[in-house]
Design a protein around this motif. Structure first.
Motif, PDB file in Angstrom:
ATOM      1  N   SER B 162      83.265  19.278  77.003  1.00 55.06           N
ATOM      2  CA  SER B 162      83.827  19.305  78.219  1.00 55.06           C
ATOM      3  C   SER B 162      85.875  19.276  77.254  1.00 55.06           C
ATOM      4  CB  SER B 162      84.600  18.324  79.213  1.00 55.06           C
ATOM      5  OG  SER B 162      85.212  17.267  78.844  1.00 55.06           O
ATOM      6  N   THR B 163      86.909  19.866  77.893  1.00 54.13           N
ATOM      7  CA  THR B 163      88.019  20.265  77.479  1.00 54.13           C
ATOM      8  C   THR B 163      88.136  18.240  77.798  1.00 54.13           C
ATOM      9  OG1 THR B 163      88.990  20.785  79.808  1.00 54.13           O
ATOM     10  CG2 THR B 163      88.377  22.074  77.621  1.00 54.13           C
ATOM     11  N   ILE B 181      86.938  13.001  76.290  1.00 51.35           N
ATOM     12  CA  ILE B 181      86.129  14.435  75.857  1.00 51.35           C
ATOM     13  C   ILE B 181      84.617  13.734  76.616  1.00 51.35           C
ATOM     14  CG2 ILE B 181      85.713  15.837  74.502  1.00 51.35           C
ATOM     15  CD1 ILE B 181      88.304  15.678  73.577  1.00 51.35           C
ATOM     16  N   CYS B 228      91.791  23.988  70.658  1.00 50.97           N
ATOM     17  CA  CYS B 228      91.467  24.474  71.559  1.00 50.97           C
ATOM     18  C   CYS B 228      90.061  24.687  72.150  1.00 50.97           C
ATOM     19  CB  CYS B 228      92.534  25.863  71.885  1.00 50.97           C
ATOM     20  SG  CYS B 228      92.503  26.858  71.017  1.00 50.97           S
ATOM     21  N   ASP B 229      89.565  25.542  72.882  1.00 45.91           N
ATOM     22  CA  ASP B 229      88.557  25.840  73.020  1.00 45.91           C
ATOM     23  C   ASP B 229      88.271  27.246  73.276  1.00 45.91           C
ATOM     24  OD1 ASP B 229      88.712  27.092  75.512  1.00 45.91           O
ATOM     25  OD2 ASP B 229      87.380  25.779  76.267  1.00 45.91           O
ATOM     26  N   GLU B 233      91.580  27.590  76.280  1.00 45.45           N
ATOM     27  CA  GLU B 233      91.601  26.522  76.915  1.00 45.45           C
ATOM     28  C   GLU B 233      92.010  25.119  75.424  1.00 45.45           C
ATOM     29  OE1 GLU B 233      92.040  24.580  80.660  1.00 45.45           O
ATOM     30  OE2 GLU B 233      91.046  26.330  80.549  1.00 45.45           O
ATOM     31  N   ILE B 235      93.273  22.008  74.386  1.00 47.86           N
ATOM     32  CA  ILE B 235      92.207  20.495  74.217  1.00 47.86           C
ATOM     33  C   ILE B 235      92.923  19.218  73.220  1.00 47.86           C
ATOM     34  CG2 ILE B 235      90.555  19.058  72.617  1.00 47.86           C
ATOM     35  CD1 ILE B 235      88.701  22.220  72.830  1.00 47.86           C
ATOM     36  N   TRP B 284      84.773  25.004  69.222  1.00 47.93           N
ATOM     37  CA  TRP B 284      86.567  24.603  69.279  1.00 47.93           C
ATOM     38  C   TRP B 284      86.784  25.836  67.945  1.00 47.93           C
ATOM     39  CZ3 TRP B 284      86.555  18.970  70.264  1.00 47.93           C
ATOM     40  CH2 TRP B 284      86.825  18.402  71.595  1.00 47.93           C
TER      41      TRP B 284
END
Lengths: 314, 611
Positions: B162-163, B181, B228-229, B233, B235, B284
């Motif tokens: 997850s983020t 996370i 980021c993912d 998004e 992280i 990621w």
């Protein structure tokens, strides 16, 4: 001018330029000393300032200044604030962020420090010669009242209210309470205020009420602790807080609604403002109002609230 | 345009020529400066390119290292998840072996507690089956609606990262909220021997990831790294909160679309380099951002360094240029100095030194000057000789003229049997010639000249039977000065012939000698018919109009002889009034008559050379 004189003049000019470049290079290598901004807030080690301090830290990194939070007691007199401000100015602070205390005047601060001063966390509705950055306390009070009325369908008939705030937070609490009562009056809610006290250490000694309203983080935590221990005799807690512990009481149901000022933004924006003022002394500083959010248990972990909670947990 | 051109040209013309040394120095300095400038620019460009490449290379290395650390961490988490699932959950029945499950989870949790926050197993309804550390689950955490649960149940074959988010499952009495996370996967749990789906949750401590990222985010030149993912998004970002609050921006969505590599990027009006690395198993992206300002900032010290090198080189080259300029120009300047001294009238040695060419030049100039000296001496000698011969010629013009007249008188006496007078005449003539000859001298004393004049007048008086009177009025002091010989005789001759000759008994010739203003003035004055002013003015010229009586050779000769010997400021002065008489004066300098002076004057040294 003969060629010998010209030659000596050229050599001297080149030597002077060389010395200048070497000094620039050494200065560059030794690094620029960061300008220092001191922060004077009451009870600075308290959890309520965590997000504010995180905001200061982030702004300090962005603006490349050093933010120094002065360690202070839970209560500060006007004289102590002025003395601390003067001491910090003497210790090399280029600017000050000061939480306003009753009795401290802009003139006295300016006279003793002679450096830019920005007020933080005070009552922005009060007129002062100094710019102020902080939440709109009156609006927070009104939003708290609105949340209360929402829960009671706008009818507080027969309900008794206990109003509490911490002794040292009189100025902000006064504005919040004023906003709270203002909205209740506007909406025609006829609750009865059973008690309105500052610095109540033990709420169990107060008369029983249906609703306890805490106007600052300290009083909210005290009331939350009472509620968690079932010592509020079923009273429902509403309040304004800015610490993770205040959120915890909302999370665990001890409090029903929480108004949270954005401490991170207050710290970030205030430090950015004074840092710009330090860099450009001719600039006029401006105070800004920071937002606040209304938190309820059901929406506690929304993305926005999580971000706010993140700053409170640093 | 023409005016401007004219001005420029006139200014250039006005520039005074510089010295050789300055010209060489300026030329060398200009060439050196140009070379240094080119060198500096080339060096700077080279350095900046290298610095950029090095910055990008080091960024890639840092990112590779950080990526490996993150991957190790995430692989570790996956292994924990695998270990819990395959070694604990699959081996146990939750209905009667819950303690074994708890023990197994506890062992793994304790072994990795620094990186783990929670391990929990949920059934497909979202009910908690087991958790480590054992904690009180919050009232209605609404697990089945949480993102990690939904994704695990949605894609059962994968593990899901997850983020970052706040862990809100368990009550923490320390009033803290942890940022985690979540690694979630669909599992199969066994309850009373019946397999059923569930979700295994491993909450990784976000601080482990942020610690790795903080370790590489230490530059203060504007360069930074974020995580980021695959959807962009964020992280981890050093300014994550500022971005979330709208105080800062990041184009992570664009970066997330890139594959591994280096990309040019323009964001918020600033050019940047993006270095993108993929983190395995997660999707990621580790992104390194190098603003172009970071390159510039890193180059400041190099700029200073190149500047210092350039200045040092300029100083050294100035010294070298000066030494070279001096070495080249010194022999020429010394040669020039010696030539200038020579021109100023001194007689220095012509400088001979320096390079072969300058030496040759020196030798040539020296030889030229020697030749000039020799020629000058030769010219002076020739001129002296020429003057002497001129003088001799002039004197020789007089002697026959006089001799003719005298012999004519003697002849006339002898014919008239005036023997005594003739004898007197001959004796006077003898005296006259003795002085005239003077052993070949041209300069004699005033005394001798007067004696010569007296002899001459005695002869003439006899010849003219005392038709005129002669008086001598001479200051004795002038007798010891020098004079050209035979200057009075032509004057006396003219005074007789053109002054008193036609007069009866009243003719008078007066000879005077005075010293006036440092000069010796010998005058012959008659009371004859005199001349007009115009005649006087033209008397000493070659104008034939005035020589009505006689050839005029006498006066011109005398004047020329005096001027040849004593200079242009001396000579004859004539004053005459018609019917009154004429006075002709010999003006000569007062030079004492000594043997030495005489010789010098005769050798052609003018009187003014003596002063």
């Amino acid at each position: 001018m003969n060629s010998k004189k010209t030659f000596i003049l050229i050599e001297l000019t080149l030597a002077a330029l060389l010395a200048l470049l070497v000094s620039f290079m050494l200065k560059e290598k030794s690094g620029k000393e960061r300008q220092r901004v001191s922060v004077i807030v009451r009870n600075s080690e308290d959890d309520q300032w965590t997000s504010f301090k995180y905001g200061l830290r982030m702004a300090a990194e962005d603006e490349e200044v050093e933010a120094y939070v002065v360690s202070t007691a839970a209560e500060l007199s006007a004289a102590e604030v002025e003395q601390l401000a003067a001491q910090e100015a003497q210790n090399g602070a280029e600017a000050l962020l000061v939480q306003p205390v009753a009795g401290v005047t802009a003139e006295a601060l300016q006279k003793r420090t002679k450096i830019p001063v920005l007020l933080v966390g005070g009552d922005r509705s009060r007129e002062t010669e100094l710019p102020s950055t902080g939440p709109d306390n009156r609006a927070m009070g009104r939003d708290l009242a609105r949340a209360l009325l929402e829960d009671y369908a706008g009818n507080l008939d027969g309900k008794t209210l206990g109003l509490v705030w911490t002794r040292g937070e009189a100025e902000a609490a006064e504005a919040r309470r004023s906003g709270f009562e203002e909205l209740l009056a506007e909406e025609g809610a006829k609750g009865t205020v059973a008690f309105a006290v500052s610095g109540a250490d033990d709420l169990t000694e107060q008369p029983r009420v249906n609703i306890v309203v805490a106007f600052d983080d300290g009083s909210l935590i005290a009331a939350g602790a009472c509620a968690a221990a079932n010592d509020l005799h079923g009273a429902v807690l509403y309040g304004i807080g800015s610490s993770a512990r205040a959120v915890y009481y909302l999370d665990t149901g001890a409090a029903r609604c929480l108004i949270v000022p954005d401490g991170f933004l207050m710290g970030y924006q205030s430090l950015t403002e004074v840092a710009e003022k330090v860099r450009n002394p001719l600039r006029q500083m401006k105070g800004t109002a920071v937002q606040h959010v209304v938190m309820r248990r059901g929406t506690l972990f929304t993305k926005e609230n999580q971000e706010m909670l993140y700053t409170m947990s640093q | 345009m023409r005016r401007v051109k004219h001005r420029i040209v006139s200014r250039i013309r006005k520039i005074e020529p510089r010295g050789l040394q300055s010209t060489i120095m300026i030329a060398f300095s200009l060439v050196s400066f140009f070379i240094m400038l080119v060198l500096g620019i080339v060096l700077y460009l080279r350095f900046s390119t290298l610095a950029r490449e090095e910055t990008i290379r080091s960024t890639q290395k840092v990112m590779e290292q950080a990526g490996e650390n993150l991957e190790d961490y995430l692989v570790g988490m996956r292994r924990i998840s695998d270990a819990i699932y395959y070694n604990v959950i699959k081996e146990s029945d939750f209905a009667n072996q819950d303690l074994a499950v708890q023990r197994g989870m506890n062992l793994l949790y304790e072994a990795n507690r620094d990186n783990l926050r929670t391990i929990a197993v949920y059934n497909h309804y979202g009910s908690l089956m087991a958790a480590e550390p054992v904690a009180l689950q919050k009232e209605d955490p609404n697990v089945s609606r949480q993102d990690w649960f939904v994704r695990a149940m949605g894609e059962m074959e994968n593990m899901h990262f997850s983020t970052p988010h706040i862990q809100n499952l368990f009550d923490d009495s320390s009033f803290r909220y942890y940022w985690v996370i979540s690694l979630s996967r669909a599992i199969e749990i066994t309850v009373n021997g019946v397999p059923q789906p569930g979700v295994l949750l491993v909450d990784m401590d976000y601080s482990s990831v942020s610690r790795v990222m903080k370790q590489i985010n230490t530059q203060n030149n504007g360069q930074y790294y974020y995580l980021c993912d695959r959807n962009g998004e964020i992280i981890y970002h050093p300014r994550q909160i500022q971005i979330n609050r709208g105080l800062a921006r990041e184009n992570s969505v664009t970066a997330a679309k890139h594959k591994e590599g280096i990309y040019e990027d323009s964001f918020n009006g600033a050019r940047r380099k993006l270095v993108v690395n993929n983190i395995s198993y997660t999707g990621w992206r580790l992104v390194g951002v190098i603003p172009y300002t970071a390159f510039t900032r890193g180059m400041i010290n190099i700029r200073y360094f190149i500047g210092i090198i350039m200045l040092l080189m300029a100083m050294m080259l100035s010294v070298v240029n000066r030494v070279v300029a001096v070495r080249i120009s010194r022999p020429i300047m010394r040669l020039n100095d010696s030539v200038m001294e020579y021109e100023a009238g001194e007689k220095p040695e012509i400088y001979i030194g320096g390079s072969i060419e300058i030496r040759h030049l020196g030798y040539s100039i020296q030889k030229s000057y020697e030749q000039i000296d020799m020629l000058m001496r030769k010219i002076v000698q020739e001129q002296t000789e020429r003057r002497k011969s001129e003088l001799d010629a002039l004197q020789s013009q007089i002697n026959p003229h006089f001799l003719y007249n005298t012999l004519d008188s003697i002849t006339w006496m002898i014919e008239g049997e005036r023997n005594e007078e003739a004898a007197f005449m001959i004796s006077q003539l003898a005296k006259l010639f003795r002085i005239s000859l003077s052993k070949g001298r041209t300069v004699i004393s005033v005394k001798e000249e007067l004696q010569h004049a007296e002899s001459y007048m005695n002869i003439q008086k006899v010849r003219y039977r005392d038709a005129f009177a002669v008086t001598f009025d001479v200051e004795p002091e002038i007798e010891s000065f020098c004079t050209v010989k035979l200057v009075l005789q032509p004057l006396l001759e003219n005074a007789i012939n053109y002054g008193v000759c036609g007069m009866e008994d009243c003719g008078e010739i007066r000879v005077t000698g005075r010293r006036q203003d440092g000069r010796v003035v010998l005058s012959v004055e008659d009371n004859g018919m005199g001349m007009s002013e115009e005649e006087v003015r033209l008397l000493l010229t070659d104008d034939k109009r005035v020589h009505k009586r006689g050839s005029g050779v006498g006066l011109v000769n005398v004047n020329n002889r005096i001027r040849l010997l004593f200079g242009e400021s001396y000579g004859l002065e004539i004053a005459s009034e018609p019917d009154e008489g004429t006075r002709v004066s010999v003006c000569i300098p007062a030079v004492a008559y000594t043997e030495e002076n005489r010789e010098r004057l005769e050798q052609g040294h003018r009187y003014y050379d003596e002063q």
